[in-house]
Design an enzyme around this catalytic site. Structure first.
Site, short mmCIF file in Angstrom:
data_model
loop_
_atom_site.label_atom_id
_atom_site.label_comp_id
_atom_site.label_asym_id
_atom_site.label_seq_id
_atom_site.Cartn_x
_atom_site.Cartn_y
_atom_site.Cartn_z
N ASP A 87 44.29 52.63 44.60
CA ASP A 87 44.56 52.04 43.29
C ASP A 87 43.37 51.31 42.69
O ASP A 87 43.33 51.07 41.50
CB ASP A 87 45.76 51.09 43.36
CG ASP A 87 45.56 50.00 44.42
OD1 ASP A 87 44.46 49.90 44.99
OD2 ASP A 87 46.52 49.24 44.67
N ASP B 18 48.27 53.54 51.00
CA ASP B 18 48.23 52.10 50.75
C ASP B 18 49.59 51.50 51.08
O ASP B 18 50.59 52.22 51.19
CB ASP B 18 47.91 51.82 49.28
CG ASP B 18 46.43 51.96 48.98
OD1 ASP B 18 45.64 52.02 49.94
OD2 ASP B 18 46.07 52.02 47.80
N ASP C 255 38.25 52.34 45.56
CA ASP C 255 38.91 53.43 46.28
C ASP C 255 38.42 54.80 45.81
O ASP C 255 38.73 55.81 46.43
CB ASP C 255 40.43 53.36 46.08
CG ASP C 255 41.06 52.23 46.87
OD1 ASP C 255 40.53 51.89 47.94
OD2 ASP C 255 42.07 51.67 46.42
#
Length: 1147
Positions: free
Chosen positions: A802, A470, A806
């Site tokens: 997060d 990310d 996901d």
């Protein structure tokens, strides 16, 4: 908090109104009610209609409402029982809480609190009031005493005696013990019948050595259990939850973030999408709240939580949509999830993949050892019967008289030698080396901000070939600030944070327009004002929303006042798929500003003539280009709503591009008026997808973490491809990737957005992936597709995530990393490792630790196989040649060697700390053999030297050192045994380096365990030789004999250097035979892509798709830059219309 909930009245009179029952009456009362069957799954009809139970009370002085009643309330979703308690208001009275202001921190003065110490409930308190060391609470004593804490204590470690018994379950050790006992019996008989008075000592020595081995193994296992117990206790400490509390009873209520383990019965908890329900409770208020209770009921359908339906929240379920507030009724081991977890606890541990692989290898090695031992026993027995049979078993081979006891003792010694060879050859230390390495690594990784949840992930991370990371918080600092912005049709443009307030507060900006902007930011947000540990006020929530609230505060507005004034009618929460959030309020009661519509301007082609009017207002914010695409109107610089023309839309897109080029996150803000939804009506998810009125765009800066570029470079040098997967637009993502070093060669590496990626065919994806470095505007589905396709290419994939959505990608990855700070509880539950600081640099450290674990096992493997080959070879040769079939090394001596090479060597080699040099080589593939060519070369070289040297000593030591080795067998055994042990001790240094390194002492002083074990073995070996003659069957050596045996051991060090520099005979055959022949997928695809696009010719297929995508992107960039230049020129021409504050006044 909603205004519909009334505050619970004072609780001071509560005890007098409750009929107290004796402690223990709860069970009787519960059983007297109609039996409660297992609750039917949500949405299904129960087979039997269950009668409601009666509330049960006990004699607790402060909280007499029984735990059993609270459990029954939520377990069976019993509305009748809730009604009998007086509804949620009555429940609040019983729990001494306030539905609006929550618990007060100074609860020590509740009635009955002073009777706790003398109330005879100390045993109950000991069971309930459990918290890990360092996280104890001084407050809520009576509440914790009555209802417990929200912490499940880890299972108690096994006792040392149980571990010792487990170690004794090894069949070979048991056989050895039986043989030793028989040997002692025969020895005692010989002693008292006039034979050798010391014959029994060897049996006792074997017993003592086995006991020592068992004790050392048990102690190691016990320490390991304590380490993993500590690790398990840390897992719940990273989770936090938002509650409403008061510092003391007279203080104002405030939302605060507390550790989940500090949650109490009676707490008022606020949940949002992605949160795990931390404890059982009753719903109070919320918007579009849906929970996934599949872990509880087995039903996969989402369950809506509302006042008029199912209003019970069950611990362990997940909030997959919406927000809600609820009151906690059961925590920890009394909650439904806690009771289930305790019931399902099992002492059986799972093996990691490497342990399974090593168990198989250990079995293979053991089979060879058993075969060798069997051969020794068979040869020895044949020799025995031939030599003793000549005299009718009356004389031994030397012509001395013998009897039945001596014959039995000789046969038992043959079997003891065979069993001892098996014990030595079976590498019990291999699985233990993995366990020790993992235990050491996971504890140390916690200090490096990696909380390992799944042990196998630690070793898997060592072979990671790609990391999909990310952006926000992982590569960047997640410290967001609004630094640029454009609002009201460009009427206000600021390029630094210092320009923000003067330009937006300029008198030319209509107050109504400014109010719409600040209300949109303040009301349409889930961030809130909390307090930190020091009692200081801080903003809590999404960093993006916190940045926007700080932005609005600079405009002299209070988001708390705006929220208090607003009557909220509904919320469409943010989701990764929609990339926006919307809130609906009632206009009349919310002090909403009216902005007139300028009907004299032409409307956009696709828009109605005028925006819809209504008695409710919807505020929307989210990804700027998506919000802009949903807008048909805009607020102009005069404070009017006007149609959004194509030209102005292009202009705004240019602004968004300009911000994104500067690596800013762009958030669009819009609103529209709508018809107020009916009471209880859920908002349509497409309500904010069209007809919006554009207010403007804010550019939010999230600085790059300074340690990220070096960490990315380290990973790339280690052969790991780093990819960035983000929800930001392609331009922002591309610029961040360049700064990180992820995107280095734009001519070969690709940046692509999710919508284009997901429509590629399977073949196109697989050809693209080796070149893909950035996936922007990606959805959770895109991330999961990316992970699965990379795995199909043979990659070992690590992924960070997060959000709740996901979770599928985290589960699909070989190693899933959840964010410890920004991550939702669902993401953490789906992960293998939690990054406590959300930092990519910590992820790079996890790679280093993973490689360290893998290397530690291979180091031990190289050392142990060298010892195995030598010990088994020496025993076979000497037992076969000796007339009495006795090996030159006795059973007790072999057991000491076994202790050195199994337990102590595993400890020494498994605790080497990792170094940066681990990242200087390519990752190992899943199919790579555990033992490399260099390792086999070292094993055979050292074993050959040791077998030859010890065999020579076994038959020439007498002539070399001047004694009769036919008579003085103990002297010969002492010399061979001492040389053998010192060879192993010095070879232990060689075991530290398995990749051809010459300097085996590098970094040795950093491993205190290794140094201590070397010293321990050396000292004990000296004591054994000098003082252990009776037990170990040796004699003290002379100075010359000590020097020569030590020198023979020391030769192992220079010999290792010679072995490493010798020509690599057969390496090509070995690598072709045992290593996968597939080329690196990155290189294969790069070659294919290059071949598919010859100079001057455009090929079809993927190469054309990728290059065409890049060409379109570059063309669009050129157009946008030209547009920006034109706007700059126009702005200079219109400089007369711009005041000194930077506010554009358009004529």
């Amino acid at each position: 908090m909603t205004g519909s909930l009334t505050r619970a009245p004072s609780n001071d009179h509560l005890l007098s109104d409750i009929e107290l029952r004796p402690a223990g009456a709860a069970d009787t009362a519960t059983s007297s009610a109609t039996a409660i069957a297992e609750p039917a799954p949500v949405g299904k009809t129960a087979k039997v209609k269950m009668a409601s139970a009666e509330p049960v009370f006990n004699s607790h002085p402060s909280f007499p409402l029984a735990i059993e009643t609270l459990q029954e309330l939520t377990d069976n979703r019993d509305d009748d029982l809730l009604a009998k308690l007086g509804g949620v208001e009555g429940l609040a009275k019983h729990l001494r809480t306030d539905l609006e202001t929550g618990l007060a921190g100074d609860e020590a003065g509740v009635p009955g609190d002073d009777r706790l110490e003398s109330g005879g409930n100390q045993e109950l308190a000991a069971v309930h009031d459990l918290l890990p060391e360092g996280h104890e609470l001084a407050s809520f004593k009576a509440r914790r005493h009555a209802y417990g804490t929200n912490f499940l204590p880890p299972s108690p470690p096994p006792s040392l005696l149980a571990l010792m018994w487990e170690a004794l379950e090894d069949l070979m050790l048991r056989i050895l013990l039986v043989a030793a006992i028989v040997s002692i019996g025969i020895g005692m008989y010989m002693k008292y019948s006039g034979g050798d008075p010391y014959e029994w000592i060897e049996g006792v020595a074997i017993l003592g050595t086995v006991a020592f081995v068992v004790m050392v193994n048990a102690v190691n296992d016990y320490k390991k259990a304590l380490q993993f117990r500590f690790l398990s206790s840390q897992r719940g400490l990273t989770s936090v939850i938002t509650v409403t509390r008061r510092v003391h009873s007279g203080a104002e209520p405030a939302q605060a973030t507390i550790p989940v383990i500090h949650l109490m019965v009676g707490d008022i908890v606020h949940l949002a999408t992605g949160d795990l329900v931390p404890a059982d409770g009753v719903f109070l208020s919320g918007h579009n709240c849906k929970a996934d209770e599949s872990t509880v009921t087995g039903e996969t359908d989402a369950v809506s939580k509302k006042l008029t339906g199912d209003r019970y929240l069950i611990s362990g379920s997940k909030i997959i949509e919406g927000i809600c507030t609820y009151v906690v009724t059961s925590v920890g081991q009394h909650s439904l999830q806690g009771r289930s977890m305790i019931a399902l606890r099992s002492g059986e541990s799972e093996f990691t993949p490497l342990q399974v692989k090593l168990n198989d290898l250990a079995g293979t090695i053991a089979n060879f050892g058993i075969a060798a031992a069997g051969l020794i026993v068979v040869i020895s027995l044949i020799k025995f019967f031939i030599l003793y049979g000549k005299s009718g078993f009356t004389l031994d081979p030397n012509g001395n008289p013998t009897d039945g006891s001596k014959i039995a003792e000789r046969i038992i010694k043959i079997f003891i030698t065979g069993v001892t060879v098996i014990v030595v050859s079976v590498p019990e230390g291999l699985p233990m080396a993995v366990t020790l390495s993992l235990g050491y690594a996971t504890i140390r990784m916690l200090k490096d901000n990696n909380l390992v949840r799944v042990l196998s992930s630690c070793e898997t991370m060592g072979g990671a070939t790609t990391i999909c990371s990310d952006k926000t918080g992982t590569l960047t600092q997640n410290k967001m600030t609004v630094v640029q912005g454009s609002f009201f049709n460009g009427g206000v443009v600021f390029e630094t944070q210092e320009q923000l307030r003067p330009r937006l507060m300029a008198p030319e900006i209509p107050a109504a327009a400014r109010q719409v902007l600040t209300q949109s930011v303040n009301i349409n947000s889930t961030a809130y004002e909390g307090v930190d540990e020091a009692g200081l006020k801080i903003l809590v929530g999404s960093k993006t929303e916190c940045a926007l609230l700080e932005f609005s505060s600079l405009l002299s507005t209070s988001f708390n006042l705006d929220r208090q004034a607003a009557v909220q009618l509904g919320v469409i929460p943010f989701s990764s798929d929609r990339k926006r959030m919307s809130t609906v309020i009632a206009k009349a009661q919310s002090n909403s500003a009216e902005i007139s519509f300028n009907a004299h301007l032409p409307a956009a082609e696709s828009a109605p003539a005028a925006p819809v009017t209504g008695d409710a207002r919807l505020f929307a914010k989210g990804a700027s280009e998506l919000i802009l695409a949903s807008c048909d109107y805009m607020v102009d610089e005069h404070g009017h709503v006007v149609p959004l023309t194509a030209d102005r839309r292009d202009w705004f897109n240019g602004q968004i591009l300009a911000y994104a080029t500067n690596a800013l996150r762009t958030i669009g803000v819009a609103y529209k008026d709508i018809r107020a939804p009916a009471a209880g009506e859920e908002l349509a998810h497409d309500l904010d997808m069209a007809g919006l009125i554009w207010i403007g765009v804010a550019g939010i800066e999230d600085p790059l973490r300074p340690e990220v570029p070096p960490a990315v470079e380290r990973c790339q040098k280690a052969g790991i491809v780093v990819r960035m997967v983000t929800g930001d637009n392609g331009v922002t993502a591309k610029n961040i990737a360049k700064r990180c070093g992820i995107l280095r060669d734009e001519s070969r590496e690709v940046v692509m957005e999710g919508p284009q990626f997901r429509v590629l065919s399977d073949a196109e994806m697989k050809k693209l992936l080796p070149r893909l470095r950035v996936l922007a505007r990606s959805s959770p589905l895109d991330k999961r597709i990316l992970v699965n396709k990379l795995k199909e290419l043979g990659e070992t994939v690590a992924v960070t995530g997060d959000g709740t959505n996901d979770a599928p990608a985290l589960k699909a990855a070989d190693v899933g990393f959840a964010m410890g700070i920004a991550g939702t509880e669902v993401a953490k539950e789906a992960s293998d490792i939690i990054l406590m600081d959300d930092n990519f640099a910590s992820l790079a450290k996890a790679v280093m630790w993973g490689r360290s674990v893998y290397d530690a096992v291979r180091k031990f493997l190289q050392f142990q196989l060298s010892v195995n080959v030598t010990a088994v070879g020496l025993a076979m040769i000497t037992a076969a040649v000796d007339p009495n079939s006795e090996a030159v090394i006795t059973a007790v001596q072999l057991l000491w060697v076994n202790l050195i090479m199994d337990t102590l060597a595993a400890l020494a080699l498994a605790t080497d700390p990792p170094s940066e040099t681990l990242l200087d080589r390519m990752p190992h593939k899943k199919s790579d053999p555990l033992i490399s060519y260099d390792m086999w070369k070292m094993i055979f070289g050292q074993s050959l030297y040791q077998v030859v040297t010890t065999t020579i000593l076994a038959y020439l030591s007498g002539s070399l050192f001047g004694f009769d080795d036919h008579i003085d067998h103990k002297h010969k055994s002492a010399i061979v045994f001492n040389a053998f042990v010192w060879m192993q001790l010095f070879n232990l240094f060689n075991g530290r380096m398995i990749h051809g390194e010459i300097n085996v002492f590098k970094g040795m002083t950093k491993n205190n365990m290794f140094m201590g074990i070397i010293l321990f073995i050396a000292v004990l070996q000296v004591l054994i030789i000098e003082f252990g003659s009776i037990v170990f069957g040796v004699v003290p050596l002379t100075a010359v004999e000590w020097i020569i045996t030590l020198a023979l051991g020391l030769v192992s060090l220079p010999l290792a250097v010679v072995i490493k520099v010798l020509p690599d005979v057969g390496r090509s055959w070995f690598e072709d035979k045992f290593y996968a022949k597939e080329n690196d997928p990155v290189e294969v695809a790069s070659i294919e892509a290059a071949a598919a696009t010859p100079a001057g010719e455009r090929a079809t297929g993927l190469a054309a798709t990728v290059d065409g995508h890049r060409a379109r992107e570059q063309w669009a960039d050129a157009i946008r830059k030209t547009q920006l230049q034109n706007r700059v020129v126009a702005a200079f021409r219109a400089s007369a219309g711009r005041d000194r504050m930077g506010v554009v006044v358009l004529e």
